[in-house]
Design a protein around this motif. Sequence first.
Motif, short mmCIF file in Angstrom:
data_model
loop_
_atom_site.label_atom_id
_atom_site.label_comp_id
_atom_site.label_asym_id
_atom_site.label_seq_id
_atom_site.Cartn_x
_atom_site.Cartn_y
_atom_site.Cartn_z
N ILE A 70 0.82 -1.20 0.00
CA ILE A 70 0.00 0.00 0.00
C ILE A 70 0.86 1.26 0.00
O ILE A 70 0.62 2.20 -0.74
CB ILE A 70 -0.97 -0.03 1.21
CG1 ILE A 70 -2.10 -1.01 0.90
CG2 ILE A 70 -1.51 1.35 1.51
CD1 ILE A 70 -3.12 -1.14 1.98
N LYS A 71 1.92 1.24 0.84
CA LYS A 71 2.81 2.40 0.92
C LYS A 71 3.47 2.68 -0.43
O LYS A 71 3.58 3.83 -0.86
CB LYS A 71 3.89 2.16 1.97
CG LYS A 71 3.36 2.06 3.37
CD LYS A 71 3.40 3.40 4.08
CE LYS A 71 2.97 3.29 5.52
NZ LYS A 71 1.54 3.55 5.68
N GLU A 72 3.88 1.58 -1.08
CA GLU A 72 4.52 1.76 -2.39
C GLU A 72 3.53 2.39 -3.37
O GLU A 72 3.89 3.27 -4.16
CB GLU A 72 5.00 0.40 -2.92
CG GLU A 72 5.64 0.49 -4.29
CD GLU A 72 5.79 -0.86 -4.97
OE1 GLU A 72 5.98 -1.87 -4.26
OE2 GLU A 72 5.71 -0.90 -6.21
N ILE A 73 2.29 1.90 -3.32
CA ILE A 73 1.27 2.43 -4.22
C ILE A 73 1.05 3.91 -3.93
O ILE A 73 1.01 4.73 -4.85
CB ILE A 73 -0.05 1.63 -4.08
CG1 ILE A 73 0.18 0.19 -4.53
CG2 ILE A 73 -1.16 2.28 -4.88
CD1 ILE A 73 -0.90 -0.77 -4.06
N GLY A 74 0.96 4.25 -2.63
CA GLY A 74 0.80 5.65 -2.24
C GLY A 74 1.95 6.50 -2.75
O GLY A 74 1.75 7.59 -3.28
N LEU A 75 3.16 5.98 -2.57
CA LEU A 75 4.34 6.71 -3.03
C LEU A 75 4.28 6.95 -4.53
O LEU A 75 4.48 8.06 -5.01
CB LEU A 75 5.62 5.91 -2.69
CG LEU A 75 6.88 6.48 -3.34
CD1 LEU A 75 7.32 7.74 -2.64
CD2 LEU A 75 8.00 5.46 -3.38
#
Lengths: 246, 402
Positions: free
Chosen positions: B309-314
């Motif tokens: 999720i964090k990667e997607i947000g980034l």
Amino acid sequence: MNMIELENIDKTYVTASVETRVLKRISFSVQKGEFLSIMGTSGTGKSTLMHILGCLDKPTDGHYRLDGTDMVSLNDDALSHLRNNKIGFVFQQFYLLDRATVLRNVMLPLIYTKEYPEDAKEQAEKLLAAVGLTERATYRPNQLSGGQQQRVAIARALINNPALVLADEPTGNLDSKSGADVLAVFQKLNREGRTIILVTHDRNVAEHANRIILLKDGMVAEDRVISSPLDADAESRAEAEKEMSK
Amino acid sequence: MNTLRIAQECFLSLNANKLRSFLMMAGTIVGIAALTVIMAVGKGTEKKVMKRVNAFGTHAIMVTAGGGKGFSPPQEGITTLRLEDAEAIKNEISGIEVEAPFAVKMGMPVKAGSNQVQTIVMAVAPEWHDAFDWYPSDGDPVTEEDMATMSRVCLLGTLAAKDLFGQQNAIGEYVQIGNVRFRVKGILQTRGVSPMGDDFDSRIVIPLSTGLRRLFNQDYISNIRVKVKDPAQISSIADEIRRLLHERHHITPPAEDDFAIFSAADVAKVARGISGILTLLLGALAGLSLLVGGIVLMNILLISVGERIKEIGLRRALGATRRDIFAQFLMESILITTSGMVLGSIFGWIITVGLARVTKMTPVITWEPFALALGFALLVGVFFGVQPARRAARLEPVEALK
């Protein structure tokens, strides 16, 4: 010239039946080349404001113009492109991809640009040199210290030559020496003419900027110019000496 | 277009999680391997079937005296099939191009000089050449005149000629079949393996009348070969022949027939044997593997979306559109299944080669299974990748970065 114009920005979250008004009629503008700190304790809406400034979230009401573009009327795709070429993000948790090299991390935003620059690699190497990490280009992020990782993130934020650099608690996860180094990089960028907005709860960090906006309960409580900002370079040297004398 | 750049990201991500990537691939590998084997075995079987059917004749119906199975000649002493039956079939059933009754004897001793063989001797009517599409390559066929005069002439299969006369020209020479001397009037065309599995070319052919009266001393025949005009009518003509013979032989089903009728379709059925069941089982395995593999793939991808999720947000913060995120996860899925397809094809190919070594099957490797496998891989990749990709694309950047 105003880089940023905020006019009566309101943000209200609705959860279940509870309405929470996080931002209340916020208005201010930021000139090109300013270094602004947005300060406030947690829960004052500074993260929300930072998301709106970064075009990651939309206000419930009000107007926001970034570099002449009214972002409130834009759709999701247009906002994505805007983020890609106008805004450079620096996060508290760095958010680097451990599976890719430092150089590749710096080049990450270029995946989403319309035109892939021919000299992408050279640009990335130049930025790594600017943050003092030339020798770390082929390392993985998890092989670097926190301060080094945050400087990689700054290089990444700059790869598309953005109009605005947005930093959210960039020193929050760093020791004081690394923190000072990172702030020194921001001050150097600002001297070179880069517009920077730094969001923090820490007054000592905020005072490295030329101007501080203090948020309280979702409103601008204070907006003042710092005539003599703290010198991060000097602090870094002082910290280094402290280390030596230990 | 940034598709290529996004594809590179997929590759990096899959490469970074080798075990997970392999697990996602496993179902596709097994499914595609099974598919490859099925296709190869199926192709091989069809080739065998076609060969048998062609050897039998695509337009042919064979009536054999006696019940029995297969296309083997009738057992000794079965006297039920007669020339009158052949006559009746010819007169009463339409759609027949040519009909040829004949009698067969297995293991007849044949001598020429000091050479001796035991082989199948067939006593045939002149129509037999047309009914079998089998003509002399040298010399003359069996004629009406041979029939009328019960002449002691014969035609040799190429192998029989070689066994009896070596390289020497056999035409005009004499052979002794049983106790009767025959003059060789022709050599038959080389024909190869019969549907029975023996070699057509070792056979010897004599006129039907000569065979019945002078050699076999019998008044019954063993087979009637029918060649139809239209192969589409084969089964209906076979049914008519069966009905007519029931009537003539006074047989009322369920009483057992004293004859058997085979057509090209029956030959194909016998030649296919168990390969149909094998194909069905492997097909089920392939389908199941692809399905289960697809579900596993989807679940691991969903977990991976959750973990990243964090990667997607980034990525969203750095400028990725929803479409870019969707494309990344869908391409990861497709990359997984197509990689699985490549491994599965190699695996299937190895199994196929192994199978060819240890069994009598003769699998045939062609490009079709690979094209089909690619199609399946893309299908599974897209079908099971869409849901995770959509979930990833729907994430709000602000939520993802929390």
